[in-house]
Design an enzyme around this catalytic site. Structure first.
Site, mmCIF file in Angstrom:
data_model
loop_
_atom_site.group_PDB
_atom_site.id
_atom_site.type_symbol
_atom_site.label_atom_id
_atom_site.label_comp_id
_atom_site.label_asym_id
_atom_site.label_seq_id
_atom_site.Cartn_x
_atom_site.Cartn_y
_atom_site.Cartn_z
ATOM 1 N N LYS A 263 0.858 -1.195 0.000
ATOM 2 C CA LYS A 263 0.000 0.000 0.000
ATOM 3 C C LYS A 263 0.891 1.241 0.000
ATOM 4 O O LYS A 263 1.730 1.410 0.895
ATOM 5 C CB LYS A 263 -0.907 -0.003 1.243
ATOM 6 C CG LYS A 263 -1.674 1.319 1.470
ATOM 7 C CD LYS A 263 -2.648 1.241 2.640
ATOM 8 C CE LYS A 263 -3.218 2.626 2.995
ATOM 9 N NZ LYS A 263 -4.170 2.585 4.121
ATOM 10 N N ASP A 268 -2.605 10.192 3.626
ATOM 11 C CA ASP A 268 -4.008 9.802 3.770
ATOM 12 C C ASP A 268 -4.757 10.842 4.591
ATOM 13 O O ASP A 268 -4.676 10.851 5.821
ATOM 14 C CB ASP A 268 -4.095 8.416 4.440
ATOM 15 C CG ASP A 268 -5.535 7.922 4.549
ATOM 16 O OD1 ASP A 268 -6.431 8.565 3.961
ATOM 17 O OD2 ASP A 268 -5.751 6.889 5.219
ATOM 18 N N LYS A 275 -10.449 12.897 7.788
ATOM 19 C CA LYS A 275 -10.080 12.538 9.153
ATOM 20 C C LYS A 275 -10.223 13.764 10.045
ATOM 21 O O LYS A 275 -9.899 14.871 9.623
ATOM 22 C CB LYS A 275 -8.623 12.041 9.184
ATOM 23 C CG LYS A 275 -8.419 10.686 8.532
ATOM 24 C CD LYS A 275 -6.968 10.255 8.592
ATOM 25 C CE LYS A 275 -6.723 8.934 7.878
ATOM 26 N NZ LYS A 275 -7.370 7.770 8.531
ATOM 27 N N ASP A 287 1.635 6.420 5.428
ATOM 28 C CA ASP A 287 0.639 5.466 4.946
ATOM 29 C C ASP A 287 1.117 4.728 3.683
ATOM 30 O O ASP A 287 0.379 3.938 3.106
ATOM 31 C CB ASP A 287 -0.692 6.197 4.699
ATOM 32 C CG ASP A 287 -1.902 5.309 4.896
ATOM 33 O OD1 ASP A 287 -1.754 4.252 5.549
ATOM 34 O OD2 ASP A 287 -2.982 5.660 4.388
ATOM 35 N N ASP A 346 -12.186 6.890 3.409
ATOM 36 C CA ASP A 346 -10.995 6.689 4.244
ATOM 37 C C ASP A 346 -10.573 5.209 4.280
ATOM 38 O O ASP A 346 -9.507 4.876 4.771
ATOM 39 C CB ASP A 346 -11.260 7.215 5.661
ATOM 40 C CG ASP A 346 -9.983 7.477 6.439
ATOM 41 O OD1 ASP A 346 -8.898 7.451 5.823
ATOM 42 O OD2 ASP A 346 -10.076 7.701 7.663
ATOM 43 N N GLU A 348 -9.391 3.575 1.920
ATOM 44 C CA GLU A 348 -8.841 3.671 0.565
ATOM 45 C C GLU A 348 -7.750 2.648 0.287
ATOM 46 O O GLU A 348 -7.490 2.300 -0.863
ATOM 47 C CB GLU A 348 -8.289 5.090 0.324
ATOM 48 C CG GLU A 348 -6.865 5.358 0.844
ATOM 49 C CD GLU A 348 -6.691 5.211 2.358
ATOM 50 O OE1 GLU A 348 -7.703 5.332 3.081
ATOM 51 O OE2 GLU A 348 -5.553 4.976 2.810
ATOM 52 N N ARG A 350 -7.482 -0.623 0.901
ATOM 53 C CA ARG A 350 -7.968 -1.863 0.279
ATOM 54 C C ARG A 350 -8.364 -1.621 -1.172
ATOM 55 O O ARG A 350 -8.289 -2.502 -2.005
ATOM 56 C CB ARG A 350 -9.136 -2.424 1.120
ATOM 57 C CG ARG A 350 -10.316 -1.511 1.201
ATOM 58 C CD ARG A 350 -11.256 -1.845 2.362
ATOM 59 N NE ARG A 350 -10.737 -1.406 3.652
ATOM 60 C CZ ARG A 350 -11.367 -1.572 4.809
ATOM 61 N NH1 ARG A 350 -12.533 -2.183 4.852
ATOM 62 N NH2 ARG A 350 -10.819 -1.146 5.927
HETATM 63 N N1 BES Z 1 -4.291 4.554 6.830
HETATM 64 C C1 BES Z 1 -5.445 4.284 7.615
HETATM 65 C C2 BES Z 1 -5.158 3.286 8.754
HETATM 66 C C3 BES Z 1 -4.211 3.732 9.832
HETATM 67 C C4 BES Z 1 -4.707 4.184 11.040
HETATM 68 C C5 BES Z 1 -2.852 3.612 9.673
HETATM 69 C C6 BES Z 1 -3.846 4.562 12.051
HETATM 70 C C7 BES Z 1 -1.979 3.989 10.691
HETATM 71 C C8 BES Z 1 -2.488 4.458 11.878
HETATM 72 C C9 BES Z 1 -6.558 3.691 6.744
HETATM 73 O O1 BES Z 1 -6.577 4.131 5.434
HETATM 74 C C10 BES Z 1 -7.852 4.065 7.359
HETATM 75 O O2 BES Z 1 -8.150 5.231 7.373
HETATM 76 N N2 BES Z 1 -8.593 3.074 7.837
HETATM 77 C C11 BES Z 1 -9.859 3.287 8.438
HETATM 78 C C12 BES Z 1 -10.815 2.284 7.845
HETATM 79 C C13 BES Z 1 -12.253 2.521 8.236
HETATM 80 C C14 BES Z 1 -12.765 3.771 7.552
HETATM 81 C C15 BES Z 1 -13.073 1.327 7.820
HETATM 82 C C16 BES Z 1 -9.710 3.055 9.941
HETATM 83 O O3 BES Z 1 -9.006 2.137 10.339
HETATM 84 O O4 BES Z 1 -10.291 3.828 10.699
HETATM 85 ZN ZN ZN Z 2 -4.772 4.772 4.645
HETATM 86 MN MN MN Z 3 -7.698 5.928 5.196
#
Ligand code: BES
Ligand code: ZN
Ligand code: MN
Length: 497
Positions: A263, A268, A275, A287, A346, A348, A350
């Site tokens: 990834k 992000d 966010k 990220d 968010d 994104e 996957r």
């Molecule tokens: N890049 C984030 C995940 C992340 C969170 C990485 C904290 C490092 C530290 C990912 O893209 C994300 O935003 N995931 C969301 C998914 C949700 C919207 C289903 C999450 O984990 O909140």
């Molecule tokens: Zn992310």
């Molecule tokens: Mn995200």
């Protein structure tokens, strides 16, 4: 290296002289291991009672600097209980000493016992721990305060440079540590300095230097390929996306074909599902830690003599909100034709990974390992030290677990609970990009699983382990490079089932 953001650690690492044998006379700091029981090395000039008066008991992770009127600084390095010493403890102990001696460029560590490790393994992990602990990201400091390491010597019972196995282990450790510091440099680089385009340029340079092929796909090429996921996430960005394909072929006949997917979200913001303001989001420049780990691992394959063919796909773009951004309710079409309803922009990671997994399946790789800073749920479940691994094939998951034990990057397997799969059902498309409130790391993995089409696969979620707030063991504050060494080790042990 092109202009603005080269990889400073790369040059530093190559310049460090690593030797095994007696401490040289020009060493500026000498470390001596002290266990929690037994004799204290006479060279320290103090007995156990004196060390204990200063609060030093020999506990693992502790050290005590003994200032000297002249000559090298002496450091008592806690080695813990003698019966518990192993390769991982030696790596940690070297890191502790390297940090205690941070003011010095030329250091020597005298290790009195090796526990369960043999001499060559010990020389390797001591080298690795030292190099990783002395890493600092100084590229943007006008006057870097960190003293660069020039030379490290390890005195190890029963080992010398002249011993071929010892020299080979030290060489392998340098290659291995290099994969992680390259990944750290990339992840620590500010998001506007390291765009997807820049990432492609750096990959090309690394490929030329370390002997692997690099093909960079721009927006037009991605449109041609039908990578609707990467293009969809990129829609809100002023920067172009890049898919970076890496190829490694061994010298002799290949033992199998491994696909690695990373990834590469360069930043992000969450996109339209923006966010909220939170210090955690300072870390979202990292990220792309999965892509960085894959690229780092590729730099080690040739020198480490990997016998498998390895192909990598780095999916690079940032995730931004704007008038052109992809929206909630949009439906994207993946490379393999799967339609995906975007219920949260968010989620994104996957979405960009789905195209790469589909391409790896098309390529006919024998197994896929993907690595991604995918879910906050991984951080909540296992914290910053351990990463979840999930997969559809126990043999491939076990390969990653075995590699993890060797490199000291802890993994813990979570179940790929298929009963949660209906959470990803969509009213309008084949799949939705988010599940429910619970088991977020699992539902993200289930989404990726759809695209593997039963190709043996393991998924590493490094959202928790991509960074640490303070120095700890081989990790230095900031980006950890987690996964780079583990992927190299996995590639070295990989064979077709
Ligand atoms: N890049 C984030 C995940 C992340 C969170 C990485 C904290 C490092 C530290 C990912 O893209 C994300 O935003 N995931 C969301 C998914 C949700 C919207 C289903 C999450 O984990 O909140
Ligand atoms: Zn992310
Ligand atoms: Mn995200």
């Amino acid at each position: 290296m092109s202009s603005s953001a080269p990889l400073p650690a790369l040059t530093i690492l190559d310049a460090v002289a690593l030797t095994v044998g007696a401490a040289p006379s020009d060493a500026q700091a000498l470390g001596f291991t002290v266990f929690t029981t037994g004799d204290v090395p006479a060279e320290l000039g103090l007995d156990r009672a004196a060390l204990e008066r200063a609060g030093f008991t020999g506990k693992a992770g502790s050290s005590l600097v003994l200032p000297q009127a002249e000559g090298p600084e002496l450091v008592a390095v806690g080695a813990g209980e003698e019966g518990e010493l192993d390769a991982a403890a030696l790596r940690d102990l070297a890191a502790t000493f390297a940090r205690a001696a941070a003011r010095h460029a030329r250091i020597a560590l005298i290790v009195s016992a090796l526990g369960s490790a043999d001499a060559a393994t010990a020389a390797g992990v001591l080298s690795e721990g030292t190099l990783l602990a002395r890493y600092t990201y100084t590229a943007l400091k006008t006057e870097p305060k960190a003293i660069a390491l020039e030379a490290a010597t390890f005195s190890v019972p029963g080992a010398a440079d002249a011993d071929a196995a010892v020299a080979a282990a030290v060489g392998a450790a340098r290659v291995c540590a290099r994969t992680a510091v390259i990944a750290r440099d990339l992840a620590n680089t500010p998001p506007s300095h390291l765009t997807a385009t820049k990432m492609g340029e750096i990959a090309v340079e690394l490929g030329e230097r370390f002997g692997f092929g690099v093909e960079v796909f721009d927006k037009a090429a991605l449109t041609e390929l039908g990578c609707g996921g990467l293009l969809g996430v990129n829609q809100g960005s002023a920067e172009e996306p890049r898919m970076i394909k890496l190829t490694y072929q061994p010298e002799g006949t290949s033992t199998g074909h491994l696909g690695l997917v990373g990834k590469g979200i360069m930043y992000d913001s969450g996109g339209i599902s923006l966010k909220p303001s939170d210090p955690m989001h300072l870390l979202m420049k990292m990220d792309m830690g999965g892509a960085a780990a894959v690229l780092g691992a590729f730099t080690g394959l040739r020198e480490a003599g990997a016998a498998a063919s390895v192909t990598g796909w780095l999916m690079c773009t940032d995730n931004m909100p704007s008038g052109t951004a992809y929206k909630l309710g949009d439906v994207l079409t993946a490379r393999d034709g799967t339609t995906v309803e975007v219920k949260n922009t968010d989620a994104e990671g996957r979405i960009v990974m789905m195209d790469a997994i589909a391409l790896a399946v098309e390529e006919g790789v024998d197994a896929i390992i993907d690595i991604a800073t995918l879910t906050g749920a991984a951080l909540m479940a296992l914290g910053q030290l351990t990463a979840p691994v999930l997969g559809n094939d126990q043999r491939v998951v076990d390969l990653t677990l075995a590699a993890s034990a060797v490199t000291g990057e802890p993994l813990w397997q979570l179940p790929l609970e298929r009963k949660y799969r209906p959470q990803l059902d969509s009213d309008v498309a084949d799949l939705a990009n988010i599940g429910g409130r619970y088991a977020g790391a699992t539902t993200a993995a289930l989404f990726l699983d759809h695209f593997t089409r039963k190709t043996p696969w393991a998924h590493l979620d490094i959202a928790g382990t991509m960074a640490v707030d303070a120095d700890e063991s081989w990790r230095s504050k900031g980006a950890t490079g987690f996964g780079a060494r583990l992927l190299l080790e996995t590639a070295l042990t990989f064979t077709k089932a």
